[in-house]
Design a protein around this motif. Structure first.
Motif, PDB file in Angstrom:
ATOM      1  N   ARG A   4      65.420  36.286  99.883  1.00 54.85           N
ATOM      2  CA  ARG A   4      64.295  36.176  99.938  1.00 54.85           C
ATOM      3  C   ARG A   4      63.768  36.135  98.372  1.00 54.85           C
ATOM      4  NH1 ARG A   4      60.377  40.305  99.183  1.00 54.85           N
ATOM      5  NH2 ARG A   4      62.079  41.899  99.387  1.00 54.85           N
ATOM      6  N   VAL A  41      61.888  26.639 102.020  1.00 54.93           N
ATOM      7  CA  VAL A  41      62.526  27.265 102.856  1.00 54.93           C
ATOM      8  C   VAL A  41      62.212  28.594 103.010  1.00 54.93           C
ATOM      9  CG1 VAL A  41      65.039  27.818 103.185  1.00 54.93           C
ATOM     10  CG2 VAL A  41      64.510  25.765 102.175  1.00 54.93           C
ATOM     11  N   ALA A  42      61.792  29.279 101.709  1.00 53.57           N
ATOM     12  CA  ALA A  42      61.423  30.541 101.771  1.00 53.57           C
ATOM     13  C   ALA A  42      60.379  30.812 100.637  1.00 53.57           C
ATOM     14  CB  ALA A  42      62.571  31.690 101.597  1.00 53.57           C
ATOM     15  N   LYS A  60      53.632  27.724 101.948  1.00 55.70           N
ATOM     16  CA  LYS A  60      54.339  28.566 102.748  1.00 55.70           C
ATOM     17  C   LYS A  60      55.461  27.693 103.383  1.00 55.70           C
ATOM     18  CE  LYS A  60      51.434  26.528 106.457  1.00 55.70           C
ATOM     19  NZ  LYS A  60      50.852  25.631 105.786  1.00 55.70           N
ATOM     20  N   GLU A  61      56.260  28.234 104.155  1.00 57.53           N
ATOM     21  CA  GLU A  61      57.543  27.949 104.664  1.00 57.53           C
ATOM     22  C   GLU A  61      57.289  26.550 105.452  1.00 57.53           C
ATOM     23  OE1 GLU A  61      60.248  30.641 106.727  1.00 57.53           O
ATOM     24  OE2 GLU A  61      59.821  32.144 105.223  1.00 57.53           O
TER      25      GLU A  61
END
Length: 95
Positions: A4, A41-42, A60-61
């Motif tokens: 993250r 991706v994150a 956003k993802e």
């Protein structure tokens, strides 16, 4: 392993371009430029504003983005080549 990003950073997977031209010529790896298009991706939680409140990221993802040629830091996570960059390095979101 889960990853993250912190603060206003995002994790990006490059979107690979076609290996052939429209005329059918195959482009060797040594002649190709790295794509400047990717998929988020994150995302991190956001940056702190002047009032010390967290400002959420606009991306956003799953978003497809365009970024600068020399943006971010390349990393290898779980055998996959990814890029960590700040949200400010992103030029725009593709719809």
């Amino acid at each position: 392993m889960a990853f993250r990003p912190l603060h206003d950073r995002v994790l990006v997977r490059r979107v690979e371009e076609d290996e052939k031209t429209s005329g059918g010529i195959i482009i060797p790896d040594s002649a190709k430029e790295k794509p400047q298009e990717g998929e988020i991706v994150a995302v991190g939680s956001g940056a702190r504003g002047d009032d010390n409140e967290i400002v959420p990221l606009e991306v956003k993802e799953g978003d497809r983005i365009l970024f600068g040629k020399w943006s971010g830091t390349e990393v290898k996570l779980n055998g996959e080549d990814l890029i960590i960059m700040k949200e400010s390095d992103i030029m725009g979101i593709m719809d």
